[in-house]
Enzyme design. Structure first.
Site, PDB file in Angstrom:
ATOM      1  N   SER A   6       0.834  -1.197   0.000  1.00 24.19           N
ATOM      2  CA  SER A   6       0.000   0.000   0.000  1.00 24.19           C
ATOM      3  C   SER A   6       0.873   1.253   0.000  1.00 24.19           C
ATOM      4  O   SER A   6       1.762   1.391  -0.832  1.00 24.19           O
ATOM      5  CB  SER A   6      -0.960  -0.015   1.191  1.00 24.19           C
ATOM      6  OG  SER A   6      -1.859   1.070   1.124  1.00 24.19           O
ATOM      7  N   ASP A  43       0.589   1.473  -4.326  1.00 25.25           N
ATOM      8  CA  ASP A  43      -0.301   0.626  -5.116  1.00 25.25           C
ATOM      9  C   ASP A  43      -1.262   1.416  -5.993  1.00 25.25           C
ATOM     10  O   ASP A  43      -2.137   0.839  -6.631  1.00 25.25           O
ATOM     11  CB  ASP A  43      -1.065  -0.355  -4.222  1.00 25.25           C
ATOM     12  CG  ASP A  43      -2.035   0.339  -3.271  1.00 25.25           C
ATOM     13  OD1 ASP A  43      -1.823   1.528  -2.970  1.00 25.25           O
ATOM     14  OD2 ASP A  43      -2.990  -0.312  -2.816  1.00 25.25           O
ATOM     15  N   ARG A  78      -3.982   6.062  -3.921  1.00 28.49           N
ATOM     16  CA  ARG A  78      -3.976   7.379  -3.275  1.00 28.49           C
ATOM     17  C   ARG A  78      -3.266   8.410  -4.157  1.00 28.49           C
ATOM     18  O   ARG A  78      -2.438   8.070  -4.991  1.00 28.49           O
ATOM     19  CB  ARG A  78      -3.281   7.320  -1.912  1.00 28.49           C
ATOM     20  CG  ARG A  78      -4.076   6.594  -0.838  1.00 28.49           C
ATOM     21  CD  ARG A  78      -3.266   6.495   0.447  1.00 28.49           C
ATOM     22  NE  ARG A  78      -4.069   6.060   1.586  1.00 28.49           N
ATOM     23  CZ  ARG A  78      -4.338   4.804   1.886  1.00 28.49           C
ATOM     24  NH1 ARG A  78      -3.852   3.845   1.119  1.00 28.49           N
ATOM     25  NH2 ARG A  78      -5.078   4.493   2.926  1.00 28.49           N
ATOM     26  N   ASP A 123       0.688   6.783  -4.417  1.00 25.94           N
ATOM     27  CA  ASP A 123       1.282   5.881  -3.432  1.00 25.94           C
ATOM     28  C   ASP A 123       1.724   4.566  -4.088  1.00 25.94           C
ATOM     29  O   ASP A 123       1.643   4.408  -5.312  1.00 25.94           O
ATOM     30  CB  ASP A 123       0.307   5.624  -2.281  1.00 25.94           C
ATOM     31  CG  ASP A 123      -0.852   4.716  -2.667  1.00 25.94           C
ATOM     32  OD1 ASP A 123      -1.193   4.670  -3.865  1.00 25.94           O
ATOM     33  OD2 ASP A 123      -1.418   4.064  -1.775  1.00 25.94           O
TER      34      ASP A 123
END
Length: 517
Positions: free
Chosen positions: A85, A258, A261, A256
């Protein structure tokens, strides 16, 4: 697990796996030997559950939004995501395994709890040591695993193209291409932070929409994200922030690890808070062709997110939903046809085109607004504040605090704010007076399935729309985390250009509840 043991105990969501296919994605960049080890494990699960078809992104890379899109496109029964993440990655970093269900969104607690229970009853398993899968070559590979699916198929797909085609049907790519490479094009700077979004940025923004190749940085996915923390924030997206401050770029964005975001910046580093970002998109939603055709069903935000979106919803008379933190709550509303656009204060924005937040979608939404309105990021934001007022918003995280003390503080605070005598109290902060209108421990009743989520955070709400929110989380071995959110609303046009930190701190100090603020 013994071949037939426990199959009758599987939840209904997993019983479908016995008859369907599953999208399996290795999206956390690793060296090939590690990918193969993980792949063996996934194929093992597929073999035992008699899944006949796996779909994997080329080279084991696929963004979380793309996974959601592919699950929905293939009508798969689910997907497995391997991801760090927005946390530090690599051998010594974070690594998570996430399961998304058939709608493309995160599995609800009822499913994950049953998975956990079943995992505790596994006694043995068999492996396929001779199985080799080529992750580099697009196409289908067949294997005889001696199950009812003959052959067992592993499909390696282009990780970008399917997702890019979805975006072509949402946005006006001709308009965006003119904005990025036409005669009066703007200059942009995009930072993939060595996460999985890099190939998507290069293919879509640079190769297709014409932005120069050097406008995209840190676009090669690395197993440790280049030794950096892939969190698209002012704290960690240092390369982007510094380059934007120079004034040579009109628009900037970071993603971000993955790809779900995002952070938006304007010229000279003008910062757009996540709460403001989703509100601006809502106010300009018909700049996006998808919504011109589909209409707008509703807006939603997580409870800790500022009330900026509420102001737009009220002005446009569009239904607003306030949910607990977690994208699964948005997905439920979307599946019921009640929600079109949503966002969280933790740099997540998305719509009902998939069931995950989507960083690149948010960037194209902003670029569509700039292209349609022919204004800069700052001009769009300032005009929005003048129209709807401004929510000065700040979050403070108090980490690794004593768990017992944190719990005691939250209990004492709840007792105080839920006392009837607390309603109507006034507090002075600078020249403003805040009067308490409502205070509670936030509880959410899902309008779709009737489920109730309790104890989601303490809210102190003032008559002018300002709020103070307390949430307790991370009660692990390293201590608890107390999150404090300050949301100060201002509609006076002479007061909408203050420093958010100063404005929030002013409210925080003067409204000194129990001395804990």
């Amino acid at each position: 697990m013994k071949q037939n043991e426990n199959l009758t105990a599987l939840p209904s969501a997993f019983m479908k796996i016995l008859r369907g296919s599953v999208i399996t994605v290795v999206q956390y960049y690793t060296t090939l030997p590690i990918i193969l080890i993980v792949l063996f494990s996934i194929i093992l699960c597929a073999h035992l559950s008699q899944v006949g078809h796996l779909v994997i992104g080329q080279n084991g890379i696929m963004s979380t939004p793309a996974v959601s899109s592919v699950i929905r496109k293939f009508k798969a029964i689910g997907g497995i995501l391997l991801t760090a993440s927005h946390n530090p990655g690599g051998p010594d970093g974070d690594f998570g395994i996430k399961f998304n269900i058939a709608n493309g969104g995160p599995a609800p607690e009822a499913v994950t709890e049953k998975i956990f229970r079943i995992s505790r009853s596994i006694e043995e398993f068999t492996i396929c040591p001779e199985l080799r899968v080529d992750l580099t070559t697009i196409g289908k590979q067949s294997f005889d695993l001696e199950n009812k699916f003959k052959p067992f198929t592993v499909e390696i797909m282009d990780s970008v193209e399917s997702y890019a085609n979805m975006l072509r049907n949402i946005f006006d790519f001709a308009l965006l291409k003119e904005l990025l490479s036409g005669e009066n094009h703007i200059r942009i700077r995009l930072d993939a932070m060595h996460g999985v979004t890099g190939p998507y940025v290069k293919r879509i923004l640079c190769e297709e929409l014409g932005s120069p190749a050097n406008s995209a940085i840190n676009c090669i996915p690395q197993e440790d994200f280049g030794g950096q923390h892939p969190d698209p924030s002012l704290t960690y997206a240092v390369d982007l922030v510094e380059s934007m401050k120079s004034g040579q770029y009109d628009f900037g964005a970071a993603f971000d690890g993955d790809g779900d975001r995002n952070m938006i910046l304007g010229k000279h580093g003008f910062f757009i808070s996540p709460s403001d970002s989703v509100a601006v998109i809502a106010a300009n939603i018909f700049c996006i062709p998808y919504f011109q055709h589909m209409g707008v069903r509703g807006f939603a935000r997580s409870m800790p997110t500022s009330g900026a979106l509420d102001n737009v919803a009220k002005a446009t008379k569009i239904q607003l939903y306030e949910t607990p933190t977690g994208w699964k709550f948005f997905g439920n509303l979307m599946d019921a046809g009640r929600l079109s656009l949503c966002g969280e204060e933790s740099f997540g924005t998305g719509s009902d085109h998939i069931r995950e937040k989507d960083g690149l979608w948010a960037v194209l939404a902003w670029l569509s607004i700039l292209a349609t309105r022919k204004q800069s990021v700052e001009e769009v934001m300032v005009e929005h504040w003048r129209t709807y007022g401004r929510n000065y918003y700040t979050r403070y995280d108090y980490e690794e605090v004593d768990i017992d003390a944190a719990v005691e503080m939250m209990l004492e605070l709840e007792v105080m704010i839920t006392d009837k005598a607390f309603i109507g109290q006034t507090f002075n902060a600078g020249e403003k007076t805040y009067e308490v209108e409502k205070a509670d421990n936030f509880e959410y009743s899902d309008p779709v399935d009737g489920s109730i989520s309790r104890n989601q955070g303490l809210r102190i709400m003032f008559k002018d729309g300002s709020r103070i929110v307390f949430r307790l989380s991370g009660t692990g071995s390293s201590g608890a985390t107390v999150r404090l959110y300050i949301d100060s609303y201002e509609k006076d046009l002479n007061q909408i250009f203050q420093d958010p930190q100063v404005r929030s701190l002013e409210l925080l100090v003067d409204v000194n509840i129990l001395g804990v603020c």
